[in-house]
Design a protein around this motif. Structure first.
Motif, PDB file in Angstrom:
ATOM      1  N   LEU A   1       0.897  -0.999   0.001  1.00 49.14           N
ATOM      2  CA  LEU A   1       0.245  -0.024   0.193  1.00 49.14           C
ATOM      3  C   LEU A   1       0.709   1.503  -0.231  1.00 49.14           C
ATOM      4  N   GLY A   2       0.492   2.475  -0.958  1.00 49.10           N
ATOM      5  CA  GLY A   2       1.444   2.962  -0.653  1.00 49.10           C
ATOM      6  C   GLY A   2       1.105   4.330  -0.772  1.00 49.10           C
ATOM      7  N   SER A   3       1.566   5.600  -0.271  1.00 51.23           N
ATOM      8  CA  SER A   3       1.094   6.770   0.297  1.00 51.23           C
ATOM      9  C   SER A   3       1.840   7.777   0.045  1.00 51.23           C
ATOM     10  N   ALA A   4       1.315   9.247   0.178  1.00 52.96           N
ATOM     11  CA  ALA A   4       1.974  10.145   0.325  1.00 52.96           C
ATOM     12  C   ALA A   4       1.085  11.421   0.027  1.00 52.96           C
ATOM     13  N   HIS A   5       1.591  12.623   0.344  1.00 55.99           N
ATOM     14  CA  HIS A   5       0.993  13.366   0.536  1.00 55.99           C
ATOM     15  C   HIS A   5       1.679  14.801  -0.139  1.00 55.99           C
ATOM     16  N   GLU A   6       1.382  15.949  -0.546  1.00 53.14           N
ATOM     17  CA  GLU A   6       1.647  16.862  -1.291  1.00 53.14           C
ATOM     18  C   GLU A   6       0.473  18.276  -1.614  1.00 53.14           C
ATOM     19  N   VAL A   7       0.770  18.990  -2.676  1.00 54.31           N
ATOM     20  CA  VAL A   7       0.362  20.353  -2.506  1.00 54.31           C
ATOM     21  C   VAL A   7       0.321  20.265  -4.192  1.00 54.31           C
ATOM     22  N   THR A   8      -0.924  20.525  -4.925  1.00 54.90           N
ATOM     23  CA  THR A   8      -1.153  20.378  -6.040  1.00 54.90           C
ATOM     24  C   THR A   8      -1.265  21.811  -6.473  1.00 54.90           C
ATOM     25  N   PRO A   9      -0.008  22.066  -7.818  1.00 52.26           N
ATOM     26  CA  PRO A   9      -0.100  23.269  -8.067  1.00 52.26           C
ATOM     27  C   PRO A   9      -1.202  23.708  -8.470  1.00 52.26           C
ATOM     28  N   VAL A  10      -2.229  23.406  -8.406  1.00 56.57           N
ATOM     29  CA  VAL A  10      -3.914  24.455  -9.326  1.00 56.57           C
ATOM     30  C   VAL A  10      -4.504  24.635  -7.930  1.00 56.57           C
ATOM     31  N   GLY A  11      -4.173  26.157  -7.381  1.00 56.84           N
ATOM     32  CA  GLY A  11      -5.046  25.786  -6.383  1.00 56.84           C
ATOM     33  C   GLY A  11      -4.586  25.367  -4.841  1.00 56.84           C
ATOM     34  N   ASP A  12      -3.205  25.057  -5.177  1.00 63.98           N
ATOM     35  CA  ASP A  12      -2.643  24.944  -3.427  1.00 63.98           C
ATOM     36  C   ASP A  12      -3.071  24.278  -2.425  1.00 63.98           C
ATOM     37  N   ASP A  13      -3.477  23.230  -2.760  1.00 67.38           N
ATOM     38  CA  ASP A  13      -4.399  22.499  -1.976  1.00 67.38           C
ATOM     39  C   ASP A  13      -3.745  21.119  -1.374  1.00 67.38           C
ATOM     40  N   ARG A  14      -3.919  21.089  -0.298  1.00 67.58           N
ATOM     41  CA  ARG A  14      -3.478  19.434   0.364  1.00 67.58           C
ATOM     42  C   ARG A  14      -3.855  18.416   0.258  1.00 67.58           C
ATOM     43  N   ILE A  15      -3.234  17.803  -0.110  1.00 67.04           N
ATOM     44  CA  ILE A  15      -3.643  16.184  -0.435  1.00 67.04           C
ATOM     45  C   ILE A  15      -3.565  15.110  -0.287  1.00 67.04           C
ATOM     46  N   TYR A  16      -3.703  14.160   0.290  1.00 71.44           N
ATOM     47  CA  TYR A  16      -2.496  12.531   0.520  1.00 71.44           C
ATOM     48  C   TYR A  16      -3.248  11.711  -0.107  1.00 71.44           C
ATOM     49  N   SER A  17      -2.610  11.584  -1.184  1.00 72.77           N
ATOM     50  CA  SER A  17      -3.229   9.751  -1.620  1.00 72.77           C
ATOM     51  C   SER A  17      -2.502   8.798  -0.726  1.00 72.77           C
ATOM     52  N   TYR A  18      -3.738   7.559  -0.996  1.00 67.42           N
ATOM     53  CA  TYR A  18      -3.394   6.323  -1.078  1.00 67.42           C
ATOM     54  C   TYR A  18      -3.495   5.385  -2.588  1.00 67.42           C
ATOM     55  N   ALA A  19      -2.679   4.511  -2.614  1.00 63.73           N
ATOM     56  CA  ALA A  19      -2.514   3.926  -3.895  1.00 63.73           C
ATOM     57  C   ALA A  19      -2.730   2.135  -3.376  1.00 63.73           C
ATOM     58  N   ALA A  20      -3.310   1.160  -4.183  1.00 60.64           N
ATOM     59  CA  ALA A  20      -3.727  -0.002  -3.223  1.00 60.64           C
ATOM     60  C   ALA A  20      -3.313  -0.781  -4.662  1.00 60.64           C
TER      61      ALA A  20
END
Length: 593
Positions: free
Chosen positions: A147-166
């Motif tokens: 299970l992968g996970s990562a957090h980042e700030v979107t280049p458009v809108g500067d939204d903070r997101i957290y992603s999970y990949a299964a």
């Protein structure tokens, strides 16, 4: 003489220096003790504050982990969905997109996308700006079978997101695709933003990615350093110290953050972040200051009392030495003065005894004066039953001779009633006229007023004075003497009758007010009171000079009697007539004991 004065000055100077050193040493000792109490109290308060902060930090971390776990489990569960396994046709993709959009809307996910083995987006709930996710950290981790996970700030809108990949596995264990769920961190923060303590989460790069204080977002920390640096790299006020094993930060980062704060951390390997909290230590400082101030105040008060006691003892010793030198000289004068005082005391005691006898005679004279005023009515009250008894006796004899014993019995019963009435009148007169001081105690105020009304009833009937007196059904107990209270109310009733002697309509009203304060009001409808200030002065009267109706002593005697019971009496003018109020104390068993 000069040597004596010089010696005295040296002794005073030495004594003064001793006092200064004593006071200085005591103040230093109090300061040291207060500092120790402050330090100990501050450390204890920090320990309690640290326990609470740890609990708050764990609660915030668990809340965040729990909310993020929803998206983590969503990625794992949806990765093997059958609809996502067949995306060859355009219709299949539209069906998969509709399914992902429905799930994203229900779980508040920002986006859900399914990627092939090369990281290309095959289908997504929302349009994506980057269809190639091959370099995404979460995707690369998922391609390794985990299970992968990562957090980042979107280049458009500067939204903070957290992603999970299964990863999605095929029938032979190979990875056929990856489902990625994207969550908005701000939606997660909304559930605990604005809580009392400042909580923030720092990622592996040392950047504040999540916080309930928006002022701290994207602040960073250099590896191995304490504190935080704003995104623009500007210098900020910061200092870190340790007190009793606790890390304290001194900062000035905005009005929503404490200036002096307790700093705690908690590792969160599940989301690869570190939870940190800043707790204001102002309550701990205030508590420590209060404890130190209390100890200092107690010590200073004790020291002041000790110093005053020592000064008093020294002053007394000096005064004693001076007095001893004067005792021999003053002994003879004091002996003479003592003899003179003893004679004066004896004379005053005799005068007080004579005054008490005069007061007692004055009270008795007041009673006899009242009896003299009521004598005509009392004679009538006694003469009328005597005549009735004679008549009923003659009638009874006649009925017996005629052989009518029932009628004779009725007459004998009436004779008994008349005799009882005469006995009651005589009893009240004897009690009212006796010259003795009964002890104060429990007195039924209703019975006292009934007796006073009965004693004055003959006079009031003769002078056509109406009496409005409705006695309560239950007794009302007051503190006083029964005979003296009867005299008070007899005087008030007679005075009211005297005041209305020159008018046709005459009415006296008596009311017991047994509220919080026990009082009795005697009210007439006469001309009122001319001078309320002199009302209770001896020999003050509004009657004509030489009048036989009184000498102005009734109210003065009544005032003294009521005062002896601990009560009060006052006279005022009512809208019609005068009203006298007698205030008394309730009888209470505990006070009597």
């Amino acid at each position: 003489m000069r040597r004596t004065l010089a010696t005295r000055r040296v002794e005073c100077k030495t004594l003064y220096m001793h006092r200064v050193w004593f006071i200085a040493g005591f103040l230093i000792a109090v300061g040291v003790l207060s500092g120790f109490v402050w330090s100990y109290g501050y450390r204890q308060a920090l320990s309690q504050l640290s326990e609470k902060a740890e609990a708050d930090l764990e609660l915030a971390a668990d809340r965040l982990s729990t909310q993020m776990q929803v998206y983590q489990e969503l990625a794992v569960l949806m990765a093997t969905h059958p609809i996502l396994q067949e995306l060859d046709q355009q219709a299949d993709k539209r069906q998969a997109q509709a399914m992902l959009l429905d799930v994203a809307d229900k779980t508040a996910a920002v986006n859900m996308m399914y990627l092939d083995q090369k990281g290309q987006v095959l289908v997504s709930a929302q349009p994506v700006s980057q269809p190639d996710m091959a370099e995404h950290p979460a995707f690369r981790r998922a391609m390794q079978g985990a299970l992968g996970s990562a957090h980042e700030v979107t280049p458009v809108g500067d939204d903070r997101i957290y992603s999970y990949a299964a990863p999605a596995f095929g029938p032979f264990g190979q990875i056929t695709g990856v489902l990625m769920v994207v969550a908005d961190v701000q939606d997660v923060e909304q559930t605990w933003r604005g809580s009392t303590e400042a909580v923030f989460f720092v990622d592996a790069e040392g950047v504040v990615f999540i916080s309930n204080r928006s002022d701290l977002l994207f602040w960073s920390r250099e590896e191995g350093e304490a504190g935080l640096t704003p995104p623009n790299g500007a210098a900020v006020d910061f200092a870190s110290t340790r007190v009793g094993g606790h890390e304290l930060w001194k900062l000035n980062w905005g009005r929503y953050l404490p200036r002096d704060a307790l700093h705690l951390t908690l590792e969160l390997p599940v989301i690869d972040m570190t939870a940190e909290v800043l707790v204001d230590v102002a309550p701990a400082l205030q508590l420590a200051r209060l404890q130190a101030a209390a100890v200092a105040a107690i010590c200073l008060a004790f020291g002041a009392m000790l110093f005053l006691a020592m000064e008093r003892r020294r002053t007394l010793a000096e005064a004693n030495a001076v007095l001893e030198s004067r005792v021999a000289k003053r002994t003879l004068d004091l002996t003479v003065a003592n003899d003179s005082l003893q004679k004066e005391v004896a004379e005053r005691q005799e005068a007080e005894a004579a005054l008490r006898r005069a007061q007692a005679d004055l009270v008795q004279a007041g009673k006899l004066s009242a009896l003299g005023q009521m004598s005509a009515g009392i004679s009538h009250e006694l003469n009328q039953p005597l005549m009735a008894i004679q008549q009923f006796a003659d009638n009874g004899t006649a009925f017996v001779e005629r052989g009518k014993p029932e009628k004779a019995g009725e007459n004998l019963g009436r004779i008994s009633e008349m005799a009882a009435r005469m006995a009651r009148i005589i009893k009240n007169l004897r009690a009212f006229a006796r010259n003795e001081s009964e002890p104060m105690g429990r007195v039924d105020l209703v019975q006292v007023l009934n007796t006073a009304v009965e004693l004055t009833e003959a006079r009031l009937n003769t002078e056509n004075v109406a009496m409005d007196w409705q006695p309560p059904n239950a007794p009302v107990y007051a503190w006083g003497g029964e005979v003296r209270l009867v005299q008070v109310f007899v005087n008030l009733i007679n005075n009211a009758a005297d005041a209305m002697s020159q008018q046709d309509e005459r009415l006296i009203q008596i009311v017991i007010n047994n509220g919080e304060r026990l009082s009795v009001t005697v009210r007439d409808i006469g001309p009122g009171i001319e001078n309320t200030e002199k009302l209770f002065e001896p020999f003050y009267t509004t009657k004509a000079v030489g009048s036989s109706e009184g000498m102005g002593l009734g109210l003065s005697i009544s005032y003294g009697l009521v005062q002896s019971f601990g009560g009060n009496i006052r006279g005022t003018n009512a809208p019609t007539g005068a009203m006298f109020t007698v205030e008394l104390e309730y009888y209470r068993e505990d006070e009597a004991a």
